[in-house]
Design an enzyme around this catalytic site. Sequence first.
Site, short mmCIF file in Angstrom:
data_model
loop_
_atom_site.label_atom_id
_atom_site.label_comp_id
_atom_site.label_asym_id
_atom_site.label_seq_id
_atom_site.Cartn_x
_atom_site.Cartn_y
_atom_site.Cartn_z
N ASN A 1 -19.65 91.21 88.88
CA ASN A 1 -19.09 89.92 88.51
C ASN A 1 -19.96 89.18 87.51
O ASN A 1 -20.29 89.73 86.48
CB ASN A 1 -18.76 89.11 89.77
CG ASN A 1 -17.26 89.16 90.07
OD1 ASN A 1 -16.45 89.02 89.17
ND2 ASN A 1 -16.90 89.38 91.32
N ASP B 1 -18.73 84.59 92.29
CA ASP B 1 -17.85 85.37 91.41
C ASP B 1 -18.36 85.25 89.98
O ASP B 1 -19.47 85.69 89.69
CB ASP B 1 -16.41 84.86 91.61
CG ASP B 1 -15.38 85.82 91.09
OD1 ASP B 1 -15.66 86.53 90.12
OD2 ASP B 1 -14.25 85.85 91.61
N GLU C 1 -9.13 84.73 85.27
CA GLU C 1 -10.54 85.15 85.22
C GLU C 1 -11.09 85.04 83.81
O GLU C 1 -10.34 84.88 82.85
CB GLU C 1 -10.65 86.63 85.65
CG GLU C 1 -10.90 86.83 87.14
CD GLU C 1 -12.34 86.58 87.51
OE1 GLU C 1 -13.14 86.19 86.63
OE2 GLU C 1 -12.68 86.76 88.69
N ASN D 1 -13.93 94.90 85.64
CA ASN D 1 -13.89 93.52 86.14
C ASN D 1 -14.60 92.65 85.10
O ASN D 1 -14.45 92.87 83.91
CB ASN D 1 -14.54 93.50 87.54
CG ASN D 1 -14.15 92.29 88.34
OD1 ASN D 1 -13.00 91.87 88.30
ND2 ASN D 1 -15.09 91.71 89.06
N ARG E 1 -11.94 99.63 88.94
CA ARG E 1 -11.38 99.15 87.67
C ARG E 1 -12.38 98.21 87.03
O ARG E 1 -13.26 97.66 87.70
CB ARG E 1 -10.06 98.40 87.91
CG ARG E 1 -10.24 97.11 88.70
CD ARG E 1 -9.07 96.16 88.49
NE ARG E 1 -9.08 95.05 89.43
CZ ARG E 1 -9.80 93.93 89.29
NH1 ARG E 1 -10.62 93.79 88.25
NH2 ARG E 1 -9.72 92.98 90.19
CA CA Z 1 -14.59 87.90 88.78
#
Ligand code: CA
Length: 299
Positions: free
Chosen positions: A155, A204, A20, A109, A107
């Site tokens: 995101n 995302d 990520e 991100n 949590r």
């Molecule tokens: Ca992500």
Amino acid sequence: MVAKEHPAELALDVRCRLGEGPVWDERAQELYFVDIMGEQVHGWRPAQSPGQRAHRSFPVGRPVGAVVLREDGGLVLAAYDGFFLAEADGSGLRPFGTVSIDGTLVRFNDGKVDPWGRFLAGTMDWGHKEPNGSLYMLSGDGSVTTLLDRVVISNGLAWPADLRTFYYIDTPRRSVDAFDLDPETGALTGRRVVAQFPSDAHPDGMAIDDEGYLWVALWGGSRVERIDPSSGEHVAVVHLPTAHVSSVAFGGPHLDDLYITTAQEDLPPEVLAADPQAGSLFVAHPGVSGPVSYRFKLA
Ligand code: CA
């Protein structure tokens, strides 16, 4: 219109559990990214000098949602339930700022530095369903402001060149949304949808290019799409050989390499066994460049 198609090739065989948050360090010519559930920060120099190690990583000791660059060198992390400072080699990891987050529910991100040198990072519901998340803004003096609440999976984030608009993805909405922003306070108002995605793909992470278009990674969609935020049109696509495409960033010497992170997470064992590239880093050459990453300014 028919979307323009671009291939992606394997850049680094790194097989993250949940790769990520790529971010290009133009000073070091190094790409940072995280393996959230692998609890690691990775650094990779595509064209390393002789004797230099191209790929390195360091452990964070907790799920690490995002890594960003500091103006004075070094890094800031949004990891599990707090913010941390660290040196570029991962040493000196220490908490920074005060934020109250219930790690049993959410949590940290995705996150990015904004054009004013503040770190915006959001949280996500562990169960992917409840609006337990928020979007936070960490300032250089360590103060933390809540910009949005009732977020499910915080995101992608991006700022166009006008510096008056903020693009944001809360994944289950299947959209990119725009807000008007107050540069002084960070306050977000006037939410509207600028692009929508079909049910086979979960938007995302995202990056903006120098023409003001958005590149959106589609989790479960094996692709990245280029979106025109003024019309919502999907104008180009990058195809990936693996399903869970998590985020994108422009990097490389001319900032025209589109780096793409992927994940093994949530793939059934039989699918994962047949997909040895899941979780690795890919690159595409879409013929457009992106801006230099903003850097966090410690007060
Ligand atoms: Ca992500």
